[in-house]
Design a protein around this motif. Structure first.
Motif, PDB file in Angstrom:
ATOM      1  N   GLN A 258       0.852  -1.182   0.000  1.00 39.23           N
ATOM      2  CA  GLN A 258       0.000   0.000   0.000  1.00 39.23           C
ATOM      3  C   GLN A 258       0.886   1.230   0.000  1.00 39.23           C
ATOM      4  OE1 GLN A 258      -3.502   0.174  -0.011  1.00 39.23           O
ATOM      5  NE2 GLN A 258      -3.153   2.367  -0.356  1.00 39.23           N
ATOM      6  N   LEU A 259       0.730   2.065  -1.014  1.00 34.03           N
ATOM      7  CA  LEU A 259       1.534   3.261  -1.170  1.00 34.03           C
ATOM      8  C   LEU A 259       0.643   4.477  -0.930  1.00 34.03           C
ATOM      9  CD1 LEU A 259       2.309   1.049  -3.565  1.00 34.03           C
ATOM     10  CD2 LEU A 259       4.038   2.758  -4.103  1.00 34.03           C
ATOM     11  N   ASN A 260       0.873   5.182   0.156  1.00 37.52           N
ATOM     12  CA  ASN A 260       0.119   6.377   0.498  1.00 37.52           C
ATOM     13  C   ASN A 260       1.023   7.598   0.462  1.00 37.52           C
ATOM     14  OD1 ASN A 260      -2.222   4.852   0.984  1.00 37.52           O
ATOM     15  ND2 ASN A 260      -1.732   4.594   3.152  1.00 37.52           N
ATOM     16  N   SER A 261       0.396   8.765   0.412  1.00 36.55           N
ATOM     17  CA  SER A 261       1.127  10.032   0.415  1.00 36.55           C
ATOM     18  C   SER A 261       2.264  10.022  -0.593  1.00 36.55           C
ATOM     19  CB  SER A 261       1.654  10.330   1.825  1.00 36.55           C
ATOM     20  OG  SER A 261       0.600  10.375   2.761  1.00 36.55           O
ATOM     21  N   LEU A 262       1.950   9.625  -1.797  1.00 40.20           N
ATOM     22  CA  LEU A 262       2.977   9.427  -2.806  1.00 40.20           C
ATOM     23  C   LEU A 262       3.656  10.732  -3.196  1.00 40.20           C
ATOM     24  CD1 LEU A 262       1.196   6.730  -4.917  1.00 40.20           C
ATOM     25  CD2 LEU A 262       3.509   6.518  -3.986  1.00 40.20           C
ATOM     26  N   LYS A 263       4.955  10.630  -3.428  1.00 37.80           N
ATOM     27  CA  LYS A 263       5.782  11.740  -3.845  1.00 37.80           C
ATOM     28  C   LYS A 263       6.314  11.481  -5.247  1.00 37.80           C
ATOM     29  CE  LYS A 263       7.430  12.322   0.919  1.00 37.80           C
ATOM     30  NZ  LYS A 263       8.639  12.340   1.792  1.00 37.80           N
ATOM     31  N   ILE A 264       6.706  12.554  -5.918  1.00 36.30           N
ATOM     32  CA  ILE A 264       7.257  12.415  -7.263  1.00 36.30           C
ATOM     33  C   ILE A 264       8.452  11.469  -7.260  1.00 36.30           C
ATOM     34  CG2 ILE A 264       8.445  13.654  -9.112  1.00 36.30           C
ATOM     35  CD1 ILE A 264       6.620  16.035  -8.524  1.00 36.30           C
ATOM     36  N   GLU A 265       9.253  11.531  -6.220  1.00 40.63           N
ATOM     37  CA  GLU A 265      10.433  10.689  -6.146  1.00 40.63           C
ATOM     38  C   GLU A 265      10.122   9.213  -5.918  1.00 40.63           C
ATOM     39  OE1 GLU A 265      10.607  13.342  -2.335  1.00 40.63           O
ATOM     40  OE2 GLU A 265       9.830  13.486  -4.383  1.00 40.63           O
ATOM     41  N   ASP A 266       8.853   8.869  -5.696  1.00 39.22           N
ATOM     42  CA  ASP A 266       8.447   7.469  -5.621  1.00 39.22           C
ATOM     43  C   ASP A 266       8.267   6.845  -6.995  1.00 39.22           C
ATOM     44  OD1 ASP A 266       8.326   7.326  -2.765  1.00 39.22           O
ATOM     45  OD2 ASP A 266       6.372   8.324  -2.833  1.00 39.22           O
TER      46      ASP A 266
END
Length: 125
Positions: free
Chosen positions: A82-90
């Motif tokens: 589960q990937l939350n609060s995703l950032k561009i660097e993700d």
């Protein structure tokens, strides 16, 4: 034959969420630790998270700690991230990886065995 079939990637805006899945077959899924790794173009491979067999202890890279959650459903032979609060660097290709060894602990660390085909996660505004 060990097979790890991934799904759930896609394009999301910063702050958004995704859930990645990794459906396993060809081995006794519950007996192996499972790992998520990722690699962005031009970047080195980065370890993301691991979940052990048995009680399923979890460990995370500092870069994702508090935002990502690894889990497994041994009745469905499926690993999740589960990937939350995703950032561009993700933004990266994400891979699930089976531990090479059947064990309860991790010893010195993860030992990579079979890999899934990868799924692309793109975070962009």
């Amino acid at each position: 034959e060990v097979q790890l079939v991934q799904s759930g990637g896609g394009l999301v805006q910063p702050g958004g969420s995704l859930r990645l899945s990794c459906a396993a077959s060809g081995f006794t899924f519950s007996n192996y630790a499972m790992t998520w790794v990722r690699q962005a173009p031009g970047k080195v491979l980065e370890w993301v998270s691991v979940i052990t067999r048995g009680d399923g202890s979890t460990y995370y890279a500092d870069s994702v700690k508090g935002r990502f959650t690894i889990s497994r459903d041994n009745t469905k032979n499926t690993l999740y991230l589960q990937l939350n609060s995703l950032k561009i660097e993700d933004t990266a290709m994400y891979y699930c990886v089976k531990d090479l060894l059947s064990r309860y602990g991790l010893g010195e660390g993860v030992v990579f065995g079979s890999w899934g085909q990868g799924t692309q996660v793109t975070v962009s505004s």
